[in-house]
Design a protein around this motif. Structure first.
Motif, short mmCIF file in Angstrom:
data_model
loop_
_atom_site.label_atom_id
_atom_site.label_comp_id
_atom_site.label_asym_id
_atom_site.label_seq_id
_atom_site.Cartn_x
_atom_site.Cartn_y
_atom_site.Cartn_z
N ARG A 119 -6.32 18.17 0.76
CA ARG A 119 -6.22 17.62 2.11
C ARG A 119 -4.80 17.82 2.65
N ILE A 120 -4.75 18.44 3.84
CA ILE A 120 -3.47 18.65 4.54
C ILE A 120 -3.56 17.86 5.84
N ARG A 121 -2.62 16.95 6.01
CA ARG A 121 -2.68 16.04 7.16
C ARG A 121 -1.31 15.98 7.83
N LEU A 122 -1.32 16.12 9.16
CA LEU A 122 -0.11 15.98 9.96
C LEU A 122 -0.29 14.78 10.89
N ASP A 123 0.65 13.89 10.86
CA ASP A 123 0.54 12.67 11.65
C ASP A 123 1.90 12.39 12.30
N SER A 124 1.86 11.71 13.44
CA SER A 124 3.09 11.34 14.14
C SER A 124 2.95 9.93 14.67
N ARG A 125 3.89 9.07 14.27
CA ARG A 125 3.91 7.70 14.75
C ARG A 125 5.30 7.12 14.55
N ALA A 126 5.68 6.24 15.48
CA ALA A 126 6.96 5.53 15.42
C ALA A 126 8.14 6.50 15.34
N GLY A 127 8.02 7.63 16.08
CA GLY A 127 9.12 8.58 16.12
C GLY A 127 9.31 9.39 14.85
N GLU A 128 8.29 9.47 14.01
CA GLU A 128 8.41 10.19 12.74
C GLU A 128 7.14 10.99 12.49
N ALA A 129 7.33 12.26 12.13
CA ALA A 129 6.21 13.13 11.77
C ALA A 129 6.07 13.17 10.26
N THR A 130 4.84 13.02 9.77
CA THR A 130 4.59 13.01 8.34
C THR A 130 3.58 14.10 8.00
N LEU A 131 4.01 15.03 7.15
CA LEU A 131 3.13 16.09 6.64
C LEU A 131 2.73 15.69 5.22
N THR A 132 1.41 15.55 5.00
CA THR A 132 0.91 15.07 3.72
C THR A 132 0.00 16.12 3.10
N VAL A 133 0.23 16.43 1.83
CA VAL A 133 -0.64 17.33 1.07
C VAL A 133 -1.10 16.56 -0.16
N SER A 134 -2.44 16.38 -0.27
CA SER A 134 -3.01 15.55 -1.33
C SER A 134 -4.04 16.36 -2.11
N ASN A 135 -4.02 16.23 -3.42
CA ASN A 135 -4.99 16.94 -4.27
C ASN A 135 -5.41 16.05 -5.42
N ARG A 136 -6.65 16.27 -5.90
CA ARG A 136 -7.12 15.59 -7.12
C ARG A 136 -6.57 16.34 -8.32
N GLY A 137 -6.15 15.57 -9.33
CA GLY A 137 -5.61 16.20 -10.50
C GLY A 137 -4.83 15.21 -11.35
N PRO A 138 -4.04 15.70 -12.30
CA PRO A 138 -3.29 14.80 -13.18
C PRO A 138 -2.23 14.02 -12.42
N ARG A 139 -1.91 12.87 -12.93
CA ARG A 139 -0.89 12.03 -12.31
C ARG A 139 0.51 12.58 -12.61
N LEU A 140 1.47 12.11 -11.89
CA LEU A 140 2.85 12.55 -12.11
C LEU A 140 3.37 11.96 -13.42
N PRO A 141 4.06 12.77 -14.22
CA PRO A 141 4.66 12.22 -15.45
C PRO A 141 5.79 11.25 -15.13
N ASP A 189 1.75 9.15 -6.69
CA ASP A 189 0.37 9.16 -7.19
C ASP A 189 -0.54 8.55 -6.14
N ARG A 190 -1.79 9.01 -6.12
CA ARG A 190 -2.75 8.36 -5.25
C ARG A 190 -2.92 6.90 -5.66
N GLU A 191 -3.33 6.09 -4.70
CA GLU A 191 -3.48 4.67 -5.00
C GLU A 191 -4.51 4.42 -6.09
N ASP A 192 -5.57 5.27 -6.15
CA ASP A 192 -6.58 5.11 -7.19
C ASP A 192 -6.26 5.89 -8.46
N GLY A 193 -5.10 6.58 -8.48
CA GLY A 193 -4.68 7.31 -9.66
C GLY A 193 -5.43 8.61 -9.89
N SER A 194 -6.16 9.09 -8.86
CA SER A 194 -6.98 10.28 -9.06
C SER A 194 -6.23 11.57 -8.77
#
Length: 500
Positions: free
Chosen positions: A414-436, A483-488
Motif C-alpha cells: 500500500r502506497i498512500r499520500l496524505d496531506s493535513r495540518a501543513g504536512e505531507a505524509t508518504l506511507t509505504v506499508s507491506n505485510r512481512g516480518p517485523r523490524l528487528p 511496525d504495523r499496529e497488529d504486528g503483521s
C-alpha cells in the motif's frame, strides 16, 4: 599573549571604577548645595535681625560696653541659628551687641561599622574639620572688616575668611539696620563651614564604603563566575581530547550538558559532531567488510567460471560464460549502487529546489514488480512540496524496492499520500516480518541492512533507506520505520512540510 578567562573577567570588573567617580561628583554637588544653603540661611538670619531692629528707638540707646537690653537679647536669641555668632556694629565701629558661639556644642552621632572600617582609608584623602580653633572676634573685623563696612554703606554682602589660627573657615553675612533713610548699624551673622564639611566627609566615607563593598562583592562574584566557566570549558576540552584517539577513531561520546547557556549549546554541538563522526567511522568500517563480502561472491563466480571454461568441452562453454557474465553483472550493480549513493549525496547538497505536486510524482512512478500487487491512495487536492521531483521519485523507488523485498503473501503493497495540518505524509506499508529490535533507530544509516547475507541474487549494500533519509531531509522532512499496529508488517513514513 595568552590571557586567561579569569583575568579578562577581572579586567571587565574594572568597569566598577565608575562608581567612585560618579559618587565623588555627586558628593561634590551635595557639598556645593550645602554651602549655598548655609550662605542663604545665614544671609536670611542677618536680614531678619536687621528688619527686626528697623526703626526701633531702642537701638539709639545702645552704647558700647553696655549689655544689650532685654528686648535686644530676645531678638538675637530668637532669630539666631545654632552654632552661629551674631554681632552688631554702629557707624562709629563700636560693637553694640555680641551673641552666640562658633564652636559646635552637640556631639556627632557614633559612626556605624562601615564608617569605622573605611575611616582610616578616607582619612588619607579627606580633611576632617576641628572644633579646636580660635573663635575670637578680631578687632580689625569690627573696625575695618569688609562685611560690616559694606552693610554700613547699605549693601548686604557675604564673605568667606579663615579663623585667626587658620584652622577653620568662617562664613560671614551682613545686613544694614535702617532708621528712616539712614543706616545706623550693621548686623553680622557668622558660622563655620564645619557642618557642611562634616556632612561632605560622611558622604565621602559612605561612597568609599559602598565602593569597597561593591568592588569586593563584584570581584568575588565575577571571579566565581569566571572560575565556573573556566572549569566547564576545561572539562569540555578534556572530554573532547579524550573522545578521539591518536588514529582519529572515536573512543567515547561526550554527554551533552543540560545547561541552557552558550556553553551548554557548545557541549551539545560537540556531542552531536562526535556522534556523527562515530557513525561515519562505523560506516567506513562496515563498508570494508560489506564490500569484501559482496565482492567476494561475484569474483569467485567469475574465477571459477573461467577455470572451468579452460577445462570444459566446447558445447559446455556457454554455461560457464553465462555464470561469468552474471558475476560481472553483480559487480557492475555493486559499483552502480555505490556511485548512485555518492551522486545523490552531491545532488542533495547542490540541487536547486522547485515547487511540485507530489501526487504527480507518486502517480507517475512505474512499479516494475510483476510478482507483487500495489494499491495507491492519492488525495484529490494537490500536495505542493518544495524540493526536487526527481529525487522524490527516486526516494519512492527505494521505498517500493524495500517493501517488495520484504513483502510476503498476496496482500498488496500500500502506497498512500496524505496531506493535513501543513504536512505531507508518504506511507509505504507491506505485510512481512517485523523490524528487528536491535536495529531500531539505525535503519536509515548508511551501510545498514537487515537482509540475510545469502538471500537473493542481488547485492545489498544497505544504502536504500539511507538514500530515503537523505531525500527526506532535503525536502525538510523526516523518515521513520514502524511496525504495523497488529504486528503483521512494516510501515515506513516520510513526512515533509507542505508549501503554500
Amino acid at each position: 599573549m595568552r590571557v586567561s578567562l579569569r583575568a579578562k573577567v577581572v579586567l571587565v570588573a574594572l568597569v566598577l571604577a565608575v562608581i567612585p567617580a560618579v559618587g565623588y561628583v555627586h558628593v561634590k554637588q551635595i557639598e556645593r548645595l550645602l554651602r549655598e544653603g548655609q550662605e542663604q540661611a545665614l544671609r536670611a538670619t542677618a536680614r531678619a535681625i536687621g528688619m527686626a531692629l528697623h526703626d526701633r528707638p531702642q537701638l539709639l540707646e545702645l552704647r558700647a560696653g553696655q549689655p544689650a537690653s532685654g528686648e535686644m537679647e530676645l531678638i538675637l536669641k530668637s532669630l539666631s541659628r545654632a552654632d552661629s555668632r551674631i554681632w552688631i556694629v554702629d557707624q562709629h565701629q563700636r560693637l553694640l551687641a555680641l551673641a552666640g558661639d562658633l564652636k559646635k556644642r552637640a556631639a556627632e552621632p557614633p559612626p556605624d561599622w562601615t564608617t569605622r572600617l573605611v575611616r582610616p582609608i578616607a582619612a588619607l584623602i579627606l580633611e576632617r574639620p576641628t572644633e579646636d580653633f580660635d573663635d575670637s572676634l578680631p578687632e580689625e573685623e569690627i573696625a575695618n572688616g569688609p562685611v560690616a563696612a559694606s552693610a554700613l554703606q547699605g549693601v548686604p554682602t557675604r564673605r568667606w575668611r579663615q579663623s585667626s589660627d587658620s584652622r577653620a573657615v568662617i562664613l560671614s553675612a551682613s545686613h544694614p539696620v535702617w532708621a528712616g533713610d539712614e543706616v545706623v548699624a550693621a548686623v553680622v551673622a557668622e558660622e563655620t563651614t564645619n557642618a557642611p564639611r562634616s556632612a561632605y566627609n560622611r558622604a565621602m566615607e559612605q561612597v568609599v564604603a559602598v565602593t569597597l563593598v561593591a568592588f569586593l562583592a563584584g570581584a568575588i562574584t565575577l571571579l566565581a563566575f569566571a572560575s565556573r566557566l573556566s572549569i566547564r570549558l576545561q572539562r569540555l576540552r578534556d572530554e573532547a581530547e579524550a573522545a578521539i584517539d591518536s588514529q582519529g577513531r572515536v573512543r567515547k561520546l561526550i554527554h551533552g550538558s543540560a545547561a541552557g547557556d552558550e556553553i551548554g549549546d557548545l557541549s551539545r554541538s560537540f556531542s552531536t559532531v562526535l556522534e556523527r563522526l562515530a557513525q561515519y567511522n562505523t560506516y567506513l568500517e562496515n563498508m570494508a567488510g560489506r564490500l569484501s563480502h559482496e565482492l567476494r561472491t561475484p569474483i569467485a563466480v567469475v574465477r571459477s567460471s573461467l577455470e572451468n571454461l579452460k577445462l570444459a568441452r566446447p558445447e559446455e562453454a556457454g554455461v560457464y560464460l553465462t555464470r561469468a557474465n552474471e558475476g560481472l553483472r553483480r559487480l557492475d550493480t555493486i559499483l552502480t549502487r555505490m556511485s548512485e549513493a555518492t551522486r545523490l549525496e552531491q545532488l542533495v547538497r547542490n540541487e536547486e529546489r522547485e515547487r511540485f505536486d507530489a501526487r504527480e510524482v507518486v502517480r507517475g512512478c512505474t512499479y516494475a514488480y510483476p510478482q507483487k500487487k500495489f494499491e495507491l491512495e492519492i488525495p484529490e487536492r494537490p500536495v505542493w512540496l518544495r524540493g526536487a521531483p526527481d529525487l522524490y521519485a527516486q526516494m519512492l523507488d527505494k521505498l517500493v524496492a524495500n517493501a517488495a523485498d520484504f513483502a510476503t503473501g498476496d496482500e498488496p503493497i500500500r502506497i498512500r499520500l496524505d496531506s493535513r495540518a501543513g504536512e505531507a505524509t508518504l506511507t509505504v506499508s507491506n505485510r512481512g516480518p517485523r523490524l528487528p529490535e536491535a536495529m531500531a533507530g539505525k535503519l536509515f544509516e548508511s551501510m545498514v541492512s537487515v537482509r540475510n547475507a545469502n538471500s537473493g541474487t542481488e547485492p545489498h549494500l544497505g544504502l536504500g533507506l539511507y538514500i530515503v533519509r537523505l531525500v527526506a531531509e532535503f525536502h525538510g522532512g523526516t523518515a521513520e520505520a514502524l511496525d504495523r499496529e497488529d504486528g503483521s508488517g512494516v510501515v515506513i513514513k516520510v513526512r515533509s512540510p507542505v508549501t503554500a
